[in-house]
Scaffold this active site. Structure first.
Site, PDB file in Angstrom:
ATOM      1  N   HIS A 237       0.833  -1.232  -0.020  1.00  9.78           N
ATOM      2  CA  HIS A 237       0.001   0.010   0.088  1.00  9.78           C
ATOM      3  C   HIS A 237       0.706   1.351  -0.025  1.00  9.78           C
ATOM      4  O   HIS A 237       2.002   1.414   0.530  1.00  9.78           O
ATOM      5  CB  HIS A 237      -0.923  -0.041   1.143  1.00  9.78           C
ATOM      6  CG  HIS A 237      -2.067  -1.013   1.071  1.00  9.78           C
ATOM      7  ND1 HIS A 237      -2.016  -2.400   0.952  1.00  9.78           N
ATOM      8  CD2 HIS A 237      -3.447  -0.677   0.716  1.00  9.78           C
ATOM      9  CE1 HIS A 237      -3.213  -2.801   1.131  1.00  9.78           C
ATOM     10  NE2 HIS A 237      -4.147  -1.821   0.721  1.00  9.78           N
ATOM     11  N   TRP A 238       0.386   2.220  -0.818  1.00  7.50           N
ATOM     12  CA  TRP A 238       1.195   3.628  -0.609  1.00  7.50           C
ATOM     13  C   TRP A 238       0.203   4.332  -0.029  1.00  7.50           C
ATOM     14  O   TRP A 238      -1.018   4.283  -0.085  1.00  7.50           O
ATOM     15  CB  TRP A 238       1.286   3.943  -2.140  1.00  7.50           C
ATOM     16  CG  TRP A 238       1.981   5.183  -2.500  1.00  7.50           C
ATOM     17  CD1 TRP A 238       3.119   5.667  -1.667  1.00  7.50           C
ATOM     18  CD2 TRP A 238       1.878   6.170  -3.467  1.00  7.50           C
ATOM     19  NE1 TRP A 238       3.493   6.807  -2.091  1.00  7.50           N
ATOM     20  CE2 TRP A 238       2.918   7.211  -3.250  1.00  7.50           C
ATOM     21  CE3 TRP A 238       1.025   6.406  -4.760  1.00  7.50           C
ATOM     22  CZ2 TRP A 238       2.969   8.152  -4.245  1.00  7.50           C
ATOM     23  CZ3 TRP A 238       1.342   7.362  -5.422  1.00  7.50           C
ATOM     24  CH2 TRP A 238       2.258   8.282  -5.406  1.00  7.50           C
ATOM     25  N   HIS A 239       0.907   5.488   0.659  1.00  6.41           N
ATOM     26  CA  HIS A 239       0.016   6.409   1.594  1.00  6.41           C
ATOM     27  C   HIS A 239       0.286   7.917   0.996  1.00  6.41           C
ATOM     28  O   HIS A 239       1.525   8.088   0.728  1.00  6.41           O
ATOM     29  CB  HIS A 239       0.466   6.296   2.792  1.00  6.41           C
ATOM     30  CG  HIS A 239       0.426   4.850   3.245  1.00  6.41           C
ATOM     31  ND1 HIS A 239       1.307   4.020   3.262  1.00  6.41           N
ATOM     32  CD2 HIS A 239      -0.598   4.239   3.960  1.00  6.41           C
ATOM     33  CE1 HIS A 239       1.039   2.792   3.600  1.00  6.41           C
ATOM     34  NE2 HIS A 239      -0.234   2.846   4.081  1.00  6.41           N
ATOM     35  N   SER A 240      -0.573   8.767   0.867  1.00  7.40           N
ATOM     36  CA  SER A 240      -0.702  10.221   0.534  1.00  7.40           C
ATOM     37  C   SER A 240      -1.107  11.174   1.518  1.00  7.40           C
ATOM     38  O   SER A 240      -2.333  11.281   1.382  1.00  7.40           O
ATOM     39  CB  SER A 240      -1.139  10.172  -0.922  1.00  7.40           C
ATOM     40  OG  SER A 240      -0.929  11.696  -1.354  1.00  7.40           O
TER      41      SER A 240
END
Ligand code: RIB
Ligand code: CA
Length: 312
Positions: A237-240
């Site tokens: 998962h990527w987080h912004s």
């Protein structure tokens, strides 16, 4: 005359700031009246250059960009170039925008725009709070003219991302954050722990970045380094962070769980300087000065990101 909500964003672009700005560019209900630029992710010269470039890529050179403070109020701080690249935009070596930054200082622009849009302005802070703290010191009545103030910052249960207990934006300038949390009667807070709870799959992000648009193509390039950094350290998962804060700012109806609590910033702790201390049991008699975003509609969040990249 417009019935759009005037929106002012204080930001330290930064790759996740850039995604939040693309979301703001793409929102039909808000009029973006300016970008005030902070030092943080990288130095002010880069964050200003990055903001001007993103406006150019998105065809939004109508949005004025104001440079702010180059340093935290009191103590020097370490940037986040290891996450965003030395220039804050993935070190792709882009041609600088032709447009220049406005002559007016960010803190003065914040005050002027607060008067121009008194009672209607949505102020969103995506970086260290230095500019907003300076504006507050110049004019403590600033909060009276702000309709809503959204901050990306803090770690409500001390799960920090830059120290054990502190999140980057607050830890970069804790004195500024203290002034802001004391000076504003109410803050809508999207903290780091909410960000971690609202990650999205790298694979989905890569699909969104294939959109046939200059914004997606540019964002694909500037985000590659930080996407690789994230995949190496945080899994699939990527987080912004700033994108979540911007979703909450633009579409608060997407919030599914909110908690009101007193929040203060630790300045003196050896291990905890820059921590956002939440009085969960309201034991100290302070007012609830923050609404904490605990859960946001993930599908809505992801569709806002996808639409922002595909726009233009
Ligand atoms: O901790 C994440 C925050 O710090 C984000 O706003 C990121 O852009 C950096 O400013
Ligand atoms: Ca930021």
């Amino acid at each position: 005359m417009t019935d759009k909500i005037p929106l002012l964003i204080d930001t330290d672009p930064g790759v996740d700031d850039a995604l939040a700005l693309l979301m703001a560019f793409n929102d039909p209900n808000h009029e973006l009246v300016g970008l005030t630029i902070a030092a943080g992710n990288v130095g002010l010269d880069h964050t200003v250059r990055n903001a001007l470039k993103l406006c150019e890529v998105a065809g939004r050179e109508d949005v004025p960009v104001y440079a702010g403070c180059a340093d935290p109020l009191l103590h020097p701080a370490v940037d986040a170039a290891h996450v965003h690249g030395r220039d804050g935009f993935g070190d792709i070596g882009f041609e600088p925008a032709s447009r220049s930054v406005e002559a007016e200082h960010a803190a003065l622009a914040i005050l002027r725009l607060s008067h121009r849009h008194a009672g209607k302005l949505l102020l969103v802070a995506l970086g260290p709070l230095t500019n907003i703290a300076v504006a507050l010191k110049l004019d403590p009545t600033l909060p009276q003219r702000i309709a809503r103030f959204v901050v990306m910052g803090g770690a409500v249960s001390a799960h920090g991302n830059i120290t054990a207990a502190a999140e980057f934006n607050i830890a970069f300038d804790p004195e500024a954050a203290h002034i802001v949390f004391q000076g504003f009667p109410h803050i809508d807070l999207a903290d780091w722990e909410a960000v971690i709870a609202h990650g999205f799959l790298h694979g989905r992000a890569e699909q969104w970045l294939q959109a046939d648009s200059p914004r997606a193509r540019f964002y694909d390039r500037i985000s590659l380094q930080t996407r690789n950094w994230s995949a190496d350290r945080r899994g699939d998962h990527w987080h912004s962070a700033d994108a979540l804060a911007m979703a909450y700012a633009l579409q608060p109806q997407g919030a599914q769980e909110l908690l009101d609590r007193p929040v203060a910033v630790e300045l003196a702790g050896t291990l905890t300087r820059g921590a956002t201390v939440v009085d969960w049991n309201r034991q100290e008699g302070r007012p609830d000065n923050a609404t904490l975003l605990m859960r946001y509609d993930q599908a809505r969040f992801e569709s806002l990101i996808q639409a922002a990249l595909a726009a233009g």
